[in-house]
Design an enzyme around this catalytic site. Structure first.
Site, PDB file in Angstrom:
ATOM      1  N   ASP A  40       4.520  -8.844  -2.892  1.00 47.23           N
ATOM      2  CA  ASP A  40       4.445  -7.385  -3.026  1.00 47.23           C
ATOM      3  C   ASP A  40       5.823  -6.721  -2.899  1.00 47.23           C
ATOM      4  O   ASP A  40       6.121  -6.047  -1.917  1.00 47.23           O
ATOM      5  CB  ASP A  40       3.478  -6.837  -1.970  1.00 47.23           C
ATOM      6  CG  ASP A  40       2.951  -5.446  -2.348  1.00 47.23           C
ATOM      7  OD1 ASP A  40       3.592  -4.772  -3.168  1.00 47.23           O
ATOM      8  OD2 ASP A  40       1.910  -5.049  -1.796  1.00 47.23           O
ATOM      9  N   HIS A  43       3.428  -2.305  -4.809  1.00 43.41           N
ATOM     10  CA  HIS A  43       2.457  -1.213  -4.919  1.00 43.41           C
ATOM     11  C   HIS A  43       3.092   0.150  -4.706  1.00 43.41           C
ATOM     12  O   HIS A  43       2.488   1.161  -5.040  1.00 43.41           O
ATOM     13  CB  HIS A  43       1.229  -1.439  -4.028  1.00 43.41           C
ATOM     14  CG  HIS A  43       1.440  -1.273  -2.556  1.00 43.41           C
ATOM     15  ND1 HIS A  43       1.783  -2.302  -1.715  1.00 43.41           N
ATOM     16  CD2 HIS A  43       1.349  -0.185  -1.768  1.00 43.41           C
ATOM     17  CE1 HIS A  43       1.881  -1.853  -0.484  1.00 43.41           C
ATOM     18  NE2 HIS A  43       1.628  -0.574  -0.479  1.00 43.41           N
ATOM     19  N   SER A  86       4.731   1.018   3.974  1.00 43.41           N
ATOM     20  CA  SER A  86       4.819   0.060   2.880  1.00 43.41           C
ATOM     21  C   SER A  86       6.253  -0.071   2.405  1.00 43.41           C
ATOM     22  O   SER A  86       6.910   0.931   2.149  1.00 43.41           O
ATOM     23  CB  SER A  86       3.980   0.521   1.694  1.00 43.41           C
ATOM     24  OG  SER A  86       2.652   0.185   1.883  1.00 43.41           O
TER      25      SER A  86
HETATM   26  N1  ARG Z   1      -3.342  -1.857   1.356  1.00 41.51           N
HETATM   27  C1  ARG Z   1      -2.001  -1.590   0.923  1.00 41.51           C
HETATM   28  C2  ARG Z   1      -1.521  -0.243   1.409  1.00 41.51           C
HETATM   29  O1  ARG Z   1      -2.269   0.598   1.790  1.00 41.51           O
HETATM   30  C3  ARG Z   1      -1.893  -1.484  -0.571  1.00 41.51           C
HETATM   31  C4  ARG Z   1      -1.928  -2.777  -1.230  1.00 41.51           C
HETATM   32  C5  ARG Z   1      -1.976  -2.585  -2.722  1.00 41.51           C
HETATM   33  N2  ARG Z   1      -2.664  -3.724  -3.294  1.00 41.51           N
HETATM   34  C6  ARG Z   1      -3.829  -3.606  -3.923  1.00 41.51           C
HETATM   35  N3  ARG Z   1      -4.473  -4.692  -4.276  1.00 41.51           N
HETATM   36  N4  ARG Z   1      -4.352  -2.444  -4.184  1.00 41.51           N
HETATM   37  O2  ARG Z   1      -0.352   0.041   1.356  1.00 41.51           O
END
Ligand code: ARG
Length: 751
Positions: free
Chosen positions: A228, A92, A667
């Site tokens: 991811d 992401h 991330s």
């Molecule tokens: N919740 C994760 C973050 O804030 C992002 C994950 C992205 N995945 C998704 N299905 N949008 O970094």
């Protein structure tokens, strides 16, 4: 978790609780604060191996990602995993880059992308990777020159020149990007010296059906089975110095890269996370939290929710639109769910009551003696007043920016024509013929540059989608923003169109020169002042901008003594708890967090285990739901159990949980075991602890990590990009026949 960056987060910026368990995003140069605790938990490295200014150390493998050549902060974290500058981060985090390289014909978001040689690696113009060279406490160069009686303007008038002097003195003639930031609400200042690499290339990304498996449904949730990750590589000039893209550039020879462990994880294992957490508000007081719950989150949730709804409708109906809006949709959907989760978490965890109790404890401590009274007596009141007054101005500001100025993309295109309008005006007003011709020449040049820029913008643009967004956002603006902030033009047009927003949208998109690339190009070939000035999108964008300025100046004025209140409160609570070691709120600077691999108990009688497996992917498979499709090749690998050295006992582990304290910006952060080996990449937080950025909840808060063995399995077995595996340093402990546990001494590369 990716850092949220949109206009509001920048305008509104936005802490006590006893420090518990593994709470804290700690400052790297103060490693010794937690060193003994980490050793007790299983850390085997020395402090010098982790953070050293003189020798290569673990910190040299951690890079912040940004789209700026001189970043002040980072949207994600990445880490170097080979001696050729190979970088791991989250899928992401690379999403936007993968999308930009995609077309309906080559849809890398859908199909994945794998460069099979360095030649095939795709340059990402603008993407930068920053590595911390060193940091220093510069508080004593700044704070002694400040006093509590100064206004914030007076303070910044003093701080600014000191900072620029320090920056200049430490940049080594432009070799480094020096960033100086306040910590602990301005009670401390640290200097961060970064080396910024400006040629970063896309190397590999799994298909979204692996990298985003579970989609928005599973986002912010456990159990999770998402791969991811995405791979980049840093390139440098032939002499090893940072340079922008050139075919002459060579892969970075890093000072340090992380070795990778194939030994897997078990509950209780030590885990350390390094990265760039964006922002937390752990010392936030009750009035601010109440303000957020009542006035901040609800309009954001409403406005973003509507936009997502319209986008989704068009995206589901048309694969081309799906690709164009994928990145923007994912970003807003992610924040939207975060806001909802945070509101829910604050209620469920009774965070306001806990904050109130703490605020009262502070007030009592202050009232106990006159010196404290004199120094900290107004801190809480300053904050309470500020939020009482901001609560009157925030909602219009949010609606005005999200449904007005940022409502439809058309308006941001129109906005870009402002500079051309300016120069065409000058042409008109200039009498002298030669001068006039010169200015016209400049206008033409500007138009040509703009045409080029717009080409990129229109690549991801779908007019019918944007027209529907425009209608829905204009309606919300009209209904939610108080009349004194309505553009006159809008009110006039709504009278004419009898509040039919769809009809108004049709008119605007029909008439505007900016609603299609062809129209915009034709206009730019021969731009005239008259045409810009009567363009409805241009008129509206200018009027929205002016009104937004009005709204935000009101908001800023309402802030009053907020910064001072926060600073004194922070200083006060530190004095009140002299034995506690405090960590500063996240501010997009390098931090480490330590914890262990551990599951949790989300609800009564439910125990969520710490680890998921490939069979969990298969259990969730749903070929009718785009979020839960499993690629054919992955199914085959599952069926034949072809896991190579990445599986264990006939199983492939996928994701796991740790107790590390992270937030948006972390991330892609490396999760590192006690021996300093990479065991996974942090990518998310869990639903039950969404209030975590305001209050860390030890029993519930977890970091969701993709197991590095799943990452390598996908690279090797799924994609066959074995050249990448070959350049990594891979450790696998060799089991000793006469000893049960694996030994470090026996660690050997598998390749
Ligand atoms: N919740 C994760 C973050 O804030 C992002 C994950 C992205 N995945 C998704 N299905 N949008 O970094």
């Amino acid at each position: 978790m990716k850092k949220f960056s949109y206009f509001l987060a920048a305008v509104l910026f936005f802490s006590g609780f006893q420090l518990k368990a593994h709470e804290g995003m700690w400052i790297p140069m103060l490693l010794r604060q937690n060193f003994a605790a980490m050793q007790r938990m299983g850390l085997k490295l020395t402090p010098e191996q982790i953070y050293s200014v003189n020798h290569s150390s673990l910190k040299d493998a951690i890079a912040g990602l940004s789209n700026s050549p001189n970043p002040q902060g980072f949207f994600c974290t990445s880490e170097i995993v080979s001696d050729q500058g190979l970088l791991f981060t989250n899928h992401h985090c690379g999403f936007e880059s993968v999308q930009k390289h995609s077309s309906v014909k080559h849809d890398y978001l859908k199909d994945g992308f794998w460069a099979m040689s360095k030649k095939e690696e795709l340059p990402d113009k603008g993407l930068t990777a920053s590595i911390l060279v060193r940091m220093a406490d510069v508080t004593d160069s700044i704070v002694p020159f400040l006093s509590d009686t100064m206004t914030s303007q007076q303070r910044s008038a003093i701080v600014r020149p000191i900072i620029s002097r320090l920056k200049k003195a430490n940049a080594d003639s432009g070799k480094y990007n020096v960033v100086i930031k306040p910590y602990f609400e301005g009670n401390k200042y640290y200097m961060l010296v970064y080396i910024v690499y400006r040629d970063v290339r896309l190397v590999g990304a799994p298909p979204s059906s692996i990298g985003k498996f579970g989609g928005d449904t599973d986002n912010w949730m456990w159990p999770r089975q998402t791969g991811d990750f995405t791979i980049f590589r840093i390139y440098t000039a032939p002499d090893g110095s940072p340079a922008t893209y050139s075919i002459k550039n060579i892969p970075l020879k890093p000072k340090y890269h992380l070795p990778i462990s194939l030994d897997g994880v078990k509950e209780g294992d030590f885990a350390m996370v390094w990265g760039f957490p964006g922002s937390t508000n752990r010392y936030m007081t009750a009035p601010e939290l109440e303000f957020r719950m009542q006035h901040y989150f609800p309009p954001l949730i409403e406005a973003f929710g509507k936009k997502l709804e319209v986008w989704k409708k068009h995206m589901s109906a048309n694969p081309a639109v799906q690709l164009k809006y994928a990145s923007n949709y994912a970003m807003i959907a992610n924040s939207w769910k975060y806001f909802i989760g945070q509101m829910r978490g604050v209620k469920k965890q009774h965070v306001i009551a806990k904050k109130k109790a703490f605020d009262e404890q502070f007030a009592k401590w202050v009232s106990e003696n006159p010196e404290r009274q004199a120094k900290y007596g107004t801190a809480l009141k300053d904050m309470t007043d500020a939020f009482a007054s901001e609560s009157k101005t925030i909602e219009p500001l949010i609606y005005a920016s999200i449904t007005g100025m940022q409502g439809a993309e058309l308006l941001s295109f129109a906005q870009k024509f402002g500079s051309i309008e300016g120069i065409l005006k000058q042409v008109k007003e200039t009498k002298d013929k030669a001068q006039k011709a010169k200015k016209m020449e400049r206008a033409k040049k500007m138009a040509a540059t703009l045409a080029e820029k717009l080409q990129k913008a229109y690549k991801d643009y779908d007019m019918p989608t944007d027209r529907d967004v425009f209608a829905a956002m204009t309606k919300m603006f009209f209904e939610k923003v108080p009349e004194n902030l309505h553009p006159e033009y809008l009110d006039k047009m709504m009278k004419k169109y009898k509040n039919n927003f769809g009809a108004f949208a049709n008119y605007v998109f029909e008439k505007s020169h900016f609603s299609t690339e062809a129209k915009a190009k034709a206009f730019l070939a021969n731009p005239t002042l008259k045409e810009i000035e009567k363009d409805p999108a241009y008129i509206l964008s200018q009027a929205y901008m002016a009104k937004l300025m009005d709204a935000s100046s009101g908001y800023r004025a309402a802030a009053g003594n907020l910064a001072k209140g926060k600073r004194l409160f922070m200083e006060g609570i530190m004095k009140m708890q002299p034995d506690k070691v405090f960590y500063p709120d996240a501010n997009s600077t390098l931090r480490y967090s330590y914890g262990k691999v551990e599951g949790y108990y989300p609800r009564d009688a439910i125990h969520d285990l710490y680890q998921t497996h490939l069979y969990g992917v298969m259990q969730k498979e749903d070929s009718t739901n785009p979020e839960f499709i499993v690629p054919k090749k992955l199914k085959e690998l599952y069926e034949t159990k072809d896991y190579g050295p990445y599986g264990e006992n006939g199983q492939q582990d996928v994701d796991f949980l740790t107790t590390n304290d992270i937030t948006g910006g972390n991330s892609g952060s490396p999760v590192i075991n006690g021996k300093g080996e990479l065991i996974g990449l942090a990518f998310d937080g869990n639903w039950e602890a969404m209030s975590g950025d305001i209050a860390y909840i030890p029993k519930l808060q977890r970091t969701i990590v993709v197991d590095i063995r799943y990452v390598l399995f996908i690279i090797d077995k799924y994609a066959g990009d074995t050249r990448l595996i070959d350049e990594m340093t891979i450790h696998k402990a060799v089991p000793q026949p006469d000893r049960v546990e694996a030994t470090t001494a026996g660690a050997a590369a598998t390749k």
